[in-house]
Write an enzyme that holds these catalytic residues in place. Sequence first.
Site, PDB file in Angstrom:
ATOM      1  N   CYS A 189      40.624  58.218  38.238  1.00 32.38           N
ATOM      2  CA  CYS A 189      40.001  57.206  37.378  1.00 32.38           C
ATOM      3  C   CYS A 189      41.028  56.555  36.467  1.00 32.38           C
ATOM      4  O   CYS A 189      41.000  55.357  36.236  1.00 32.38           O
ATOM      5  CB  CYS A 189      38.891  57.817  36.541  1.00 32.38           C
ATOM      6  SG  CYS A 189      39.441  59.127  35.455  1.00 32.38           S
ATOM      7  N   PHE A 231      46.556  59.832  32.379  1.00 31.15           N
ATOM      8  CA  PHE A 231      46.109  59.088  31.202  1.00 31.15           C
ATOM      9  C   PHE A 231      46.548  57.632  31.242  1.00 31.15           C
ATOM     10  O   PHE A 231      47.719  57.349  31.541  1.00 31.15           O
ATOM     11  CB  PHE A 231      46.664  59.768  29.941  1.00 31.15           C
ATOM     12  CG  PHE A 231      46.025  61.099  29.721  1.00 31.15           C
ATOM     13  CD1 PHE A 231      44.884  61.200  28.953  1.00 31.15           C
ATOM     14  CD2 PHE A 231      46.507  62.226  30.360  1.00 31.15           C
ATOM     15  CE1 PHE A 231      44.240  62.415  28.800  1.00 31.15           C
ATOM     16  CE2 PHE A 231      45.879  63.449  30.210  1.00 31.15           C
ATOM     17  CZ  PHE A 231      44.742  63.538  29.423  1.00 31.15           C
ATOM     18  N   TYR A 238      48.192  52.707  21.929  1.00 32.76           N
ATOM     19  CA  TYR A 238      46.819  53.042  21.605  1.00 32.76           C
ATOM     20  C   TYR A 238      46.348  51.984  20.627  1.00 32.76           C
ATOM     21  O   TYR A 238      47.111  51.602  19.724  1.00 32.76           O
ATOM     22  CB  TYR A 238      46.725  54.420  20.948  1.00 32.76           C
ATOM     23  CG  TYR A 238      46.770  55.565  21.937  1.00 32.76           C
ATOM     24  CD1 TYR A 238      45.696  55.800  22.794  1.00 32.76           C
ATOM     25  CD2 TYR A 238      47.859  56.411  22.017  1.00 32.76           C
ATOM     26  CE1 TYR A 238      45.719  56.845  23.702  1.00 32.76           C
ATOM     27  CE2 TYR A 238      47.887  57.463  22.928  1.00 32.76           C
ATOM     28  CZ  TYR A 238      46.814  57.673  23.763  1.00 32.76           C
ATOM     29  OH  TYR A 238      46.836  58.699  24.666  1.00 32.76           O
ATOM     30  N   HIS A 284      36.353  60.691  31.300  1.00 31.47           N
ATOM     31  CA  HIS A 284      36.473  59.703  32.359  1.00 31.47           C
ATOM     32  C   HIS A 284      37.101  58.419  31.816  1.00 31.47           C
ATOM     33  O   HIS A 284      36.714  57.954  30.749  1.00 31.47           O
ATOM     34  CB  HIS A 284      35.062  59.435  32.898  1.00 31.47           C
ATOM     35  CG  HIS A 284      34.992  58.491  34.051  1.00 31.47           C
ATOM     36  ND1 HIS A 284      35.848  58.556  35.130  1.00 31.47           N
ATOM     37  CD2 HIS A 284      34.132  57.476  34.309  1.00 31.47           C
ATOM     38  CE1 HIS A 284      35.518  57.606  35.992  1.00 31.47           C
ATOM     39  NE2 HIS A 284      34.486  56.942  35.516  1.00 31.47           N
ATOM     40  N   ASN A 327      33.295  50.426  35.835  1.00 35.45           N
ATOM     41  CA  ASN A 327      33.532  51.761  36.369  1.00 35.45           C
ATOM     42  C   ASN A 327      34.262  51.645  37.714  1.00 35.45           C
ATOM     43  O   ASN A 327      34.455  50.537  38.227  1.00 35.45           O
ATOM     44  CB  ASN A 327      32.193  52.497  36.523  1.00 35.45           C
ATOM     45  CG  ASN A 327      32.355  54.007  36.533  1.00 35.45           C
ATOM     46  OD1 ASN A 327      33.474  54.532  36.590  1.00 35.45           O
ATOM     47  ND2 ASN A 327      31.238  54.713  36.491  1.00 35.45           N
TER      48      ASN A 327
END
Length: 470
Positions: free
Chosen positions: A265, A309, A354, A412, A434
Amino acid sequence: MICTGTFQAKAMKVVLVVLLCFIVHASADTPANCTYEDIRGKWTFQIGPGGHDRTLNCSSFTGDSSSQSITFDLLFPDLVMDENGNKGFWTIIYNQGFEVVINGRKYFAFSMYKTEGRQTTSYCDKTLPGWSHDLMGRDWACYTGQKQASETLKFIPSKKHSIQKRRNLKNVFYKTNYDFIDAINKKQTSWKADKYSMFEHMPMEDLLKMAGGRNSRIVSRPKPYPVTREVLEEAAKLPAAFDWRNVKGVNYVSPIRNQGGCGSCYAFASMAMNEARVRIMTNNTKKPVFSPQDIVECSEYSQGCDGGFPYLIGGKYAEDFGLVEESCNKYKGRDGKCSTDMTCKRQYSTRYEYVGGFFGACNEPLMQINLVNNGPMAIAFEVYNDFMHYKGGIYSRSGLVDKYNPFEITNHAVLLVGYGADHDTGEKYWIVKNSWGELWGENGYFRIKRGSDECAIESMAVQSFPMMKL
Ligand SMILES: *[C@@H]1O[C@H](CO)[C@@H](O)[C@H](O)[C@H]1NC(C)=O
Ligand SMILES: *[C@@H]1O[C@H](CO)[C@@H](O)[C@H](O)[C@H]1NC(C)=O
Ligand SMILES: *[C@@H]1O[C@H](CO)[C@@H](O)[C@H](O)[C@H]1NC(C)=O
């Protein structure tokens, strides 16, 4: 990060089952579990000789007499200082490791962990061999880090988190629990739950792996960062609703994909972010689709089908190594040797972060501002077992548990593309892409409650800035 995938093709299911026979520890990410407080403090880095290019292999690096040692003080919240008083910044990356940027160089390493038999231990005061390079990426070196014991705080140098043995769910098969679906639909009317035949008879072990793996559970997630007045004022100027799929009639989001039964993902969310941002930058004259298989097979900044990540892939990997298009390494949905066509041109990023500047600095208005100004971004959230049944509406956790299907919370990664509020109820939501195919949710998308950090969705957004490729 966990990755929830779906099996739509039976063939994929067979592949996955076979795969799991070889991967005894189907854990997502690395087993390291280090918090902000574990990392914050004084570190000494043993840095090997520089002058290498990005093909440098650091996996067996151990600091020796030819390496130099530099000490950095990692301070609250994101300030780093060296012994000469030079300043830079740092961030943890979830619970996996940390990146330091100072004196024109970047340093990234995963936190140290060791696996003995079925027990895994993380050593948060040490790093695995990591990579250091100058900001231009021309001069690479390997390093390892060791945290110094503090005089004021009683730091325990080898703090351990043991990962306990869990029930084997390989032979426990998912079976739709209609009572559970009914209960969700009775308890609330904001979203609708339904049965998905693609989950039927899937081994729970696979479903959990799809959902990011059993070690990926969020354990010390940051709370949304306090909102400053400036941020609120800026957010107040934004439109009440925004959607990158329809900006004055133009769509800037690439098509929905399906990750299948691989915990990738993070790669799909990362590719999707860069795809959309290239479309925006080029006014849709370039519409690349990037290769998640290149990430699964070739990236040392992630763990293939076992997780990774977006900060390290959509951002750092894109900056250091660049992304290739799908045709250079077509998606297989399984781990393997790096088979990317190395003659392919690469799409680089110029910067990544971030949202808010470091892990833990995120909040709702900052996400809105960056979304509208810069484009879609990779986000992550906690998956509970009711989420699998989402068919439409504004999702929020029902709190109900499917007693017959032993599910654990996973994490997720997905792509944030817009926000809005319901016409009738005024309920605010995010619009999220998604990677479970078009049959799932609202044509592959879902909406989730906005403004209350639902399932931690407002705590770890990542953005990357692609460079114009000529
Ligand atoms: C780096 O070296 C190790 C052995 O020290 C090897 O197992 C690994 O495959 C190498 N990685 C790459 C990307 O070549
Ligand atoms: C990870 O660390 C946190 C904080 O130290 C702890 O509460 C949690 O149980 C650990 N998780 C695992 C899987 O070891
Ligand atoms: C962007 O593309 C659209 C559709 O092709 C076109 O109408 C518009 O003028 C372009 N915008 C700019 C700034 O070039």
